[in-house]
Write a protein that holds these residues in place. Structure first.
Motif, mmCIF file in Angstrom:
data_model
loop_
_atom_site.group_PDB
_atom_site.id
_atom_site.type_symbol
_atom_site.label_atom_id
_atom_site.label_comp_id
_atom_site.label_asym_id
_atom_site.label_seq_id
_atom_site.Cartn_x
_atom_site.Cartn_y
_atom_site.Cartn_z
ATOM 1 N N LEU A 165 -39.837 11.508 8.005
ATOM 2 C CA LEU A 165 -40.714 11.105 6.905
ATOM 3 C C LEU A 165 -42.151 11.585 7.103
ATOM 4 O O LEU A 165 -42.800 12.053 6.164
ATOM 5 N N GLU A 166 -42.641 11.481 8.323
ATOM 6 C CA GLU A 166 -44.031 11.861 8.588
ATOM 7 C C GLU A 166 -44.253 13.366 8.526
ATOM 8 O O GLU A 166 -45.398 13.828 8.491
ATOM 9 N N GLN A 167 -43.187 14.133 8.495
ATOM 10 C CA GLN A 167 -43.303 15.595 8.471
ATOM 11 C C GLN A 167 -43.121 16.186 7.078
ATOM 12 O O GLN A 167 -43.246 17.392 6.891
ATOM 13 N N LEU A 168 -42.825 15.354 6.089
ATOM 14 C CA LEU A 168 -42.581 15.854 4.738
ATOM 15 C C LEU A 168 -43.880 16.351 4.121
ATOM 16 O O LEU A 168 -44.852 15.610 4.026
ATOM 17 N N GLU A 169 -43.880 17.615 3.701
ATOM 18 C CA GLU A 169 -45.086 18.220 3.144
ATOM 19 C C GLU A 169 -44.919 18.602 1.679
ATOM 20 O O GLU A 169 -45.758 18.292 0.845
ATOM 21 N N THR A 170 -43.849 19.282 1.355
ATOM 22 C CA THR A 170 -43.648 19.809 0.014
ATOM 23 C C THR A 170 -42.703 18.930 -0.784
ATOM 24 O O THR A 170 -41.991 18.069 -0.242
ATOM 25 N N ALA A 171 -42.676 19.166 -2.098
ATOM 26 C CA ALA A 171 -41.725 18.464 -2.954
ATOM 27 C C ALA A 171 -40.288 18.810 -2.562
ATOM 28 O O ALA A 171 -39.388 17.964 -2.636
ATOM 29 N N THR A 172 -40.093 20.053 -2.123
ATOM 30 C CA THR A 172 -38.764 20.463 -1.655
ATOM 31 C C THR A 172 -38.335 19.613 -0.475
ATOM 32 O O THR A 172 -37.206 19.098 -0.430
ATOM 33 N N ASP A 173 -39.220 19.452 0.509
ATOM 34 C CA ASP A 173 -38.926 18.615 1.671
ATOM 35 C C ASP A 173 -38.509 17.218 1.252
ATOM 36 O O ASP A 173 -37.545 16.649 1.770
ATOM 37 N N LYS A 174 -39.253 16.647 0.316
ATOM 38 C CA LYS A 174 -39.023 15.255 -0.076
ATOM 39 C C LYS A 174 -37.678 15.084 -0.777
ATOM 40 O O LYS A 174 -36.969 14.100 -0.541
ATOM 41 N N TRP A 175 -37.302 16.048 -1.624
ATOM 42 C CA TRP A 175 -36.013 15.934 -2.312
ATOM 43 C C TRP A 175 -34.848 16.128 -1.344
ATOM 44 O O TRP A 175 -33.827 15.436 -1.437
ATOM 45 N N ILE A 176 -34.994 17.058 -0.404
ATOM 46 C CA ILE A 176 -33.916 17.258 0.572
ATOM 47 C C ILE A 176 -33.792 16.031 1.469
ATOM 48 O O ILE A 176 -32.683 15.597 1.802
ATOM 49 N N TYR A 177 -34.926 15.454 1.841
ATOM 50 C CA TYR A 177 -34.892 14.219 2.638
ATOM 51 C C TYR A 177 -34.194 13.104 1.849
ATOM 52 O O TYR A 177 -33.387 12.350 2.409
ATOM 53 N N PHE A 178 -34.496 12.999 0.569
ATOM 54 C CA PHE A 178 -33.852 11.998 -0.286
ATOM 55 C C PHE A 178 -32.338 12.157 -0.260
ATOM 56 O O PHE A 178 -31.599 11.175 -0.076
ATOM 57 N N LEU A 179 -31.848 13.377 -0.439
ATOM 58 C CA LEU A 179 -30.409 13.612 -0.463
ATOM 59 C C LEU A 179 -29.762 13.274 0.874
ATOM 60 O O LEU A 179 -28.676 12.692 0.925
ATOM 61 N N LYS A 180 -30.438 13.644 1.947
ATOM 62 C CA LYS A 180 -29.827 13.516 3.272
ATOM 63 C C LYS A 180 -29.921 12.112 3.850
ATOM 64 O O LYS A 180 -29.017 11.678 4.570
ATOM 65 N N ASN A 181 -30.982 11.363 3.536
ATOM 66 C CA ASN A 181 -31.251 10.131 4.273
ATOM 67 C C ASN A 181 -31.313 8.842 3.457
ATOM 68 O O ASN A 181 -31.460 7.767 4.032
ATOM 69 N N THR A 182 -31.214 8.922 2.139
ATOM 70 C CA THR A 182 -31.393 7.725 1.322
ATOM 71 C C THR A 182 -30.461 6.591 1.717
ATOM 72 O O THR A 182 -30.873 5.416 1.756
#
Length: 300
Positions: A165-182
């Motif tokens: 979470l602390e490494q998310l920079e771009t909108a792309t990062d945030k959406w991929i994190y959402f898919l992988k970790n929600t």
């Protein structure tokens, strides 16, 4: 607070493919395909449920299909299991959507670009560390784009994305994190809620917004996926073991001569890990008794 797994087909369609999800899908596609630039201003989500399944290909399906800015086509699919010929299916569906744009006597200039976005919960490309890959037609030697490239394949390999979470920079990062970790979250992270469309997606993904029947459906789909993955893993292990066994038996015959049937049967009972160890030990054997001693000392 608990969240459903957005990678499951039923949940993915509810978040990205429902009539109320247009803004979510626009933001998601702009983030993944266009580095968060507002290239996609509008789209129409199309019911992508297949009609008659392709003969011999029962899983030829699309999770979400949309027309972008009134013309271009976007196909979005999430794939959790690395099934055989997945790449062939991706190209087939993209080519099929491209060709079906024309009916009757319509002219080729009416054809619009098809972008096929595939999100894979497994690694597809060896020696490629980046989680996002894009493919278009190029000249083989000089590598310049074909002027009439109307089909683009985009792949996201979720296992290659490792940011916290602390490494998310771009909108792309945030959406991929959402898919992988929600599905592992217990609260709504500030890094995600700062994006209105992601905040809305998280609200939809909250288990409280699903009926018990829907939650049961999600659980059944997840269990089915787990069963399929176990079956694939077992099959792969069996293939690996068969190849190892064949090689080691040939090595033993060359080094020691004929192997007694009871000894060969003991070797066939070894696990993949034990066969690996036996393969390393073979070079030190000079007599059949060495093999017998190794089996007595190392076989579990």
């Amino acid at each position: 607070m608990r969240f459903i797994n957005p990678k499951i087909d039923f949940a993915f369609k509810k978040i990205f493919g429902s009539s109320d999800s247009k803004d979510i899908l626009i933001n998601f596609l702009n983030a993944i395909l266009y580095e968060a630039q507002p290239v996609i201003e509008d789209l129409e989500i199309i019911d992508s449920q297949p009609g008659n399944p392709t003969f011999g290909v029962q899983d030829t399906h699309l999770d979400v299909k949309a027309t972008i800015n009134g013309g271009r086509i976007a196909l979005v699919e999430i794939q959790l299991i690395n099934v055989p010929f997945f790449g062939n299916r991706v190209l087939y569906n993209a080519a099929k959507s491209y060709s079906l744009q024309l009916t009757g006597e319509e002219r080729y200039e009416r054809l619009k670009t098809v972008t096929s976005l595939k999100i894979a919960d497994f690694e597809m490309f060896d020696n490629q560390p980046e989680f996002l890959s894009r493919f278009v037609f190029k000249e083989k030697e000089q590598q310049f784009d074909c002027p009439d490239t109307e089909i683009e394949l985009v792949f996201v390999e979720l296992p290659k994305f490792s940011k916290g979470l602390e490494q998310l920079e771009t909108a792309t990062d945030k959406w991929i994190y959402f898919l992988k970790n929600t599905s592992t979250l217990e609260t709504v992270p500030e890094a995600l809620s700062a994006v209105p469309e992601l905040q809305k997606a998280l609200i939809i993904a909250n288990e409280e917004n699903f009926t018990q029947e829907e939650l049961n459906e999600l659980e059944n789909q997840e269990l089915w996926i787990q069963d399929q993955q176990i079956a694939i893993d077992v099959a792969k292990e069996q293939v690996t073991k068969t190849a190892q066994l064949s090689l080691i038996l040939r090595q033993l015959v060359r080094r020691l001569g004929t192997i007694q049937p009871e000894t060969e049967n003991s070797i066939r009972q070894l696990s993949v890990e034990e066969l690996d160890e036996l393969g390393d030990a073979v070079l030190n054997f000079n007599h059949p008794s060495d093999l017998t001693a190794w089996l007595q000392a190392n076989a579990i």
